[in-house]
Design a protein around this motif. Structure first.
Motif, PDB file in Angstrom:
ATOM      1  N   THR A   1       0.875  -1.230  -0.015  1.00 56.54           N
ATOM      2  CA  THR A   1       0.086  -0.045  -0.010  1.00 56.54           C
ATOM      3  C   THR A   1       0.932   1.451   0.003  1.00 56.54           C
ATOM      4  OG1 THR A   1      -1.901  -1.058   0.882  1.00 56.54           O
ATOM      5  CG2 THR A   1      -1.890   1.179   1.147  1.00 56.54           C
ATOM      6  N   LEU A   2       1.847   1.269   0.709  1.00 61.89           N
ATOM      7  CA  LEU A   2       2.737   2.501   0.896  1.00 61.89           C
ATOM      8  C   LEU A   2       3.333   3.074  -0.351  1.00 61.89           C
ATOM      9  CD1 LEU A   2       4.382   1.681   4.424  1.00 61.89           C
ATOM     10  CD2 LEU A   2       2.376   3.266   4.020  1.00 61.89           C
ATOM     11  N   ALA A   3       3.805   1.889  -0.972  1.00 61.02           N
ATOM     12  CA  ALA A   3       4.545   2.456  -2.327  1.00 61.02           C
ATOM     13  C   ALA A   3       3.562   2.867  -3.475  1.00 61.02           C
ATOM     14  CB  ALA A   3       5.279   1.107  -2.883  1.00 61.02           C
TER      15      ALA A   3
ATOM     16  N   MET B   1       0.449   3.935  -2.937  1.00 60.89           N
ATOM     17  CA  MET B   1      -0.102   5.059  -2.693  1.00 60.89           C
ATOM     18  C   MET B   1       0.642   6.426  -2.755  1.00 60.89           C
ATOM     19  SD  MET B   1      -3.060   6.375  -1.503  1.00 60.89           S
ATOM     20  CE  MET B   1      -3.846   5.203  -0.884  1.00 60.89           C
ATOM     21  N   SER B   2       1.698   6.105  -2.820  1.00 52.85           N
ATOM     22  CA  SER B   2       2.859   7.333  -3.180  1.00 52.85           C
ATOM     23  C   SER B   2       2.697   7.729  -4.616  1.00 52.85           C
ATOM     24  CB  SER B   2       4.248   7.042  -2.625  1.00 52.85           C
ATOM     25  OG  SER B   2       4.804   5.725  -3.357  1.00 52.85           O
TER      26      SER B   2
ATOM     27  N   GLU C   1      -0.653   9.197  -5.064  1.00 54.32           N
ATOM     28  CA  GLU C   1      -0.927  10.765  -4.591  1.00 54.32           C
ATOM     29  C   GLU C   1      -0.305  11.622  -5.601  1.00 54.32           C
ATOM     30  OE1 GLU C   1       0.590  10.588  -0.573  1.00 54.32           O
ATOM     31  OE2 GLU C   1      -1.267   9.986   0.147  1.00 54.32           O
TER      32      GLU C   1
ATOM     33  N   ASN D   1       8.643  -3.207  -4.447  1.00 58.20           N
ATOM     34  CA  ASN D   1       9.148  -2.728  -2.933  1.00 58.20           C
ATOM     35  C   ASN D   1       8.247  -3.504  -1.855  1.00 58.20           C
ATOM     36  OD1 ASN D   1      10.456   0.276  -3.226  1.00 58.20           O
ATOM     37  ND2 ASN D   1       8.788   0.029  -4.663  1.00 58.20           N
ATOM     38  N   ASP D   2       7.928  -4.811  -2.379  1.00 56.77           N
ATOM     39  CA  ASP D   2       7.319  -5.399  -1.401  1.00 56.77           C
ATOM     40  C   ASP D   2       7.148  -6.907  -1.979  1.00 56.77           C
ATOM     41  OD1 ASP D   2       5.369  -6.106   0.913  1.00 56.77           O
ATOM     42  OD2 ASP D   2       4.116  -6.841  -0.731  1.00 56.77           O
TER      43      ASP D   2
END
Length: 221
Positions: free
Chosen positions: A78-80, A82-83, A86, A112-113
């Protein structure tokens, strides 16, 4: 399983009412089922749909809560993802730009995961229906082995062998039972010593008992 059950319930609801089911109704059905199990069903869902209110996207969490957002990402990457969303999302994106943005977001999650797989599947939801694009892009392809190993499978290469000779110079055998046994006072032949308190209290000693006739007649007051 969650999506299949919800899809069946939505079809029954549409047949009973004879009208289009709103997207919020599907979100409510999923939330009720997940909340009933208190998060033990680990389903993190991104649900999208189009109804009379327009296109909508919901984030539904395993505990039963939800968020209504213009763009969403769920899962381990999610973090990668969502960046990327955005940075590149805008309200005036067309369909091709949106697909390119989603590819870039999922690719960021893949690289990244470790749990995000290697293929990218897209789903385009419009008022006419949903179009699934399975394996739209392969983000990470498996590489080829460059080197060849000369060792056969299930075998180990022995490079050297050494033998160490041991010589026994001393041997000691000890019995644990013999060490734990200790001679008692009775077996050693020693007589117990009469304490001074016994003599002072008037109890006869062994010498007095032997010299007095009748045993107790020689007792002193």
């Amino acid at each position: 399983m969650m999506t299949s059950m919800t899809s069946a319930e939505l079809d029954l609801h549409q047949l009973n009412t004879g009208r289009q089911v709103p997207v919020v109704c599907a979100s409510m059905l999923l939330r009720r089922t997940l909340f009933r199990y208190q998060g033990h069903i680990g389903a993190a869902l991104v649900m999208g749909g189009v109804d009379r209110a327009g296109p909508q996207i919901y984030c539904i969490y395993p505990c039963g809560s939800n968020d209504k957002l213009p763009y969403a990402a769920m899962g381990s990457g999610t973090l990668a993802a969502m960046s990327v969303l955005e940075r590149g999302w805008g309200p005036d994106l067309d369909q091709e730009q949106a697909k390119t943005l989603v590819r870039a977001a999922i690719t960021a999650g893949v690289f990244n995961d470790l749990g995000s797989g290697s293929n990218i599947d897209l789903c385009v939801v419009t008022g006419k229906g949903a179009e699934y694009l399975r394996t739209d892009t392969i983000a990470s392809e498996k590489g080829e082995r460059l080197g060849m190993y000369g060792i056969r499978p299930n075998s180990t290469l022995v490079t050297s062998t050494s033998v160490l000779s041991l010589q026994v110079t001393h041997e000691l055998v000890t019995s644990v039972g013999q060490l734990s046994q200790q001679p008692s006072e009775a077996s050693s032949g020693q007589r117990p010593v009469t304490s001074g308190l016994q003599a002072a209290s008037g109890e006869p000693t062994d010498s007095e008992q032997e010299g007095a006739p009748g045993g107790s007649q020689g007792k002193s007051p």
